[in-house]
Scaffold this active site. Structure first.
Site, PDB file in Angstrom:
ATOM      1  N   VAL A 162       0.863  -1.183   0.000  1.00 15.26           N
ATOM      2  CA  VAL A 162       0.000   0.000   0.000  1.00 15.26           C
ATOM      3  C   VAL A 162       0.899   1.233   0.000  1.00 15.26           C
ATOM      4  O   VAL A 162       1.825   1.331   0.815  1.00 15.26           O
ATOM      5  CB  VAL A 162      -0.874  -0.007   1.269  1.00 15.26           C
ATOM      6  CG1 VAL A 162      -1.745   1.236   1.318  1.00 15.26           C
ATOM      7  CG2 VAL A 162      -1.719  -1.273   1.326  1.00 15.26           C
ATOM      8  N   CYS A 163       0.622   2.175  -0.886  1.00 19.61           N
ATOM      9  CA  CYS A 163       1.441   3.390  -0.960  1.00 19.61           C
ATOM     10  C   CYS A 163       1.258   4.236   0.293  1.00 19.61           C
ATOM     11  O   CYS A 163       0.144   4.598   0.657  1.00 19.61           O
ATOM     12  CB  CYS A 163       1.055   4.216  -2.179  1.00 19.61           C
ATOM     13  SG  CYS A 163       1.795   5.856  -2.137  1.00 19.61           S
TER      14      CYS A 163
END
Lengths: 130, 101, 137
Positions: free
Chosen positions: A77-78
């Protein structure tokens, strides 16, 4: 063949995450490798463990977690997109002085460099979005 | 060879038109999600799709088509249907996958 | 291991700024990606050309004007910026309506040059076909 997958939309609102999941599953069944699944934009919302869909609906978050566990997938997940949208892991919650974290099992939060690296290391990068 | 993916209805967005503007001879196009509406016979985009078939192979993701109440006999002649495994094959056979989001 | 691989990356921008976050977050990817020393190009097509419109002023909407960030691309060695001519024409825009993005060409005594090329459909199609990775936002 090594695939990288980019998911740009959140669960339920858009079909993007469903399509990415079906593609990933089909690729694994055909014996391909999934180098990484990267969640960006609202796609980070695929990783919140606080999701509670109606019982007769698919559980998009758990489905990713389970597929990840089964195939040892790197579900990333960024961090920048996640912080904007209120998605935190334990370390990040502590660092930001927040009283809770909400990342689901099997996902990890990391930088955008992980997306670029997926582009470099994968034979194909497939993008799912709006 | 490039696999272009289009996931938006042509009535809503210009993704398909843009995609076809840049797709070169011999490239493949996959219509999926709401993109499958472009595959159906009798819409005002039938001409565009038929014209594109002269230069490109065009595929439709059957699960998305069926989810929306249509069958493979409703689609424009010359289009091929694939399932998710077929989508994976198309991506693997191509040199790159370009999404028209 | 990673360092030795150089791939051709193309970022395709087809969305206008502010209405949605795609333009801003796409730019963030490009800036982070620059550190990986890949062969990077950017394409602006359809409403994506509005990202490069000069004179953006967001005071009235309470959002951050991120258009100055495009000026930094040259410093990050991202200077192959291709704008689709047909998309400009359709929108009544010309090169003069776009920000003046420049870079210093180290192979030419650091002469300041424009990063923006306005290109035809055919030129863009060729560019796309040369890429290893196409990231669409």
């Amino acid at each position: 063949m090594k695939f990288g997958i980019l998911v740009n939309e959140g669960p339920y609102q858009h079909q993007a995450s469903d399509s990415a999941y079906q593609f990933t599953k089909a690729a694994l069944e055909k014996g391909h490798e999934i180098y990484r699944v990267f969640f960006y934009h609202d796609g980070v919302n695929n990783a919140t463990r606080l999701t509670v869909p109606p019982q007769d609906d698919r559980h998009i978050v758990n489905r990713w977690s389970e597929l990840g566990k089964q195939h040892n997938l790197d579900l990333v997940v960024c961090i920048a997109a996640a912080q904007r949208r209120g998605l935190l892991d334990e370390n990040e919650a502590k660092r930001q002085g927040k009283d809770a974290n909400n990342i689901a099992e099997g996902f990890r939060i990391s930088g955008l460099g992980q997306l670029i690296e997926a582009g470099i290391q994968s034979d194909r990068l497939v993008v799912f979005g709006d | 060879m490039t696999l272009h993916t289009v996931n938006k209805s042509p009535f809503d967005r210009n993704s398909l038109e843009s995609c076809l503007r840049f797709a070169r001879q011999g490239h493949s196009v996959l219509l999926f999600e709401d993109g499958v509406y472009a595959a159906v016979k009798g819409t005002r985009f039938e001409g565009l799709v038929t014209e594109a078939l002269k230069n490109n192979k065009i595929y439709v993701l059957l699960p998305d088509l069926e989810a929306r109440g249509m069958r493979s006999d409703n689609i424009i002649d010359g289009l091929k249907t694939v399932d998710y495994a077929g989508f994976v094959d198309l991506a693997a056979e191509s040199d790159r996958v370009q999404a028209w989001l | 291991m990673t360092e030795n691989v150089t791939k051709k990356f193309l970022y395709v921008n087809r969305k206008a700024p502010y209405g949605t976050i795609y333009a801003l977050e796409s730019l963030e990817v490009v800036l982070i990606g620059a550190a990986f020393e890949q062969d990077v190009s950017m394409a602006f097509i359809d409403d994506g050309v509005y990202q490069l419109k000069k004179d953006q002023s967001t005071d009235g909407i309470g959002m951050k004007n991120f258009s100055p960030t495009y000026n930094a691309l040259g410093d990050y060695d991202v200077h192959k910026i291709y704008v689709d001519k047909e998309s400009l024409d359709e929108r009544g825009l010309t090169a003069d309506d776009l920000m003046n993005l420049v870079y210093e060409d180290e192979d030419d005594d650091y002469a300041e040059k424009s990063s923006i090329s306005i290109v035809t459909r055919e030129e863009l199609a060729q560019l796309m076909e040369q890429q290893d990775v196409v990231l669409s936002f």
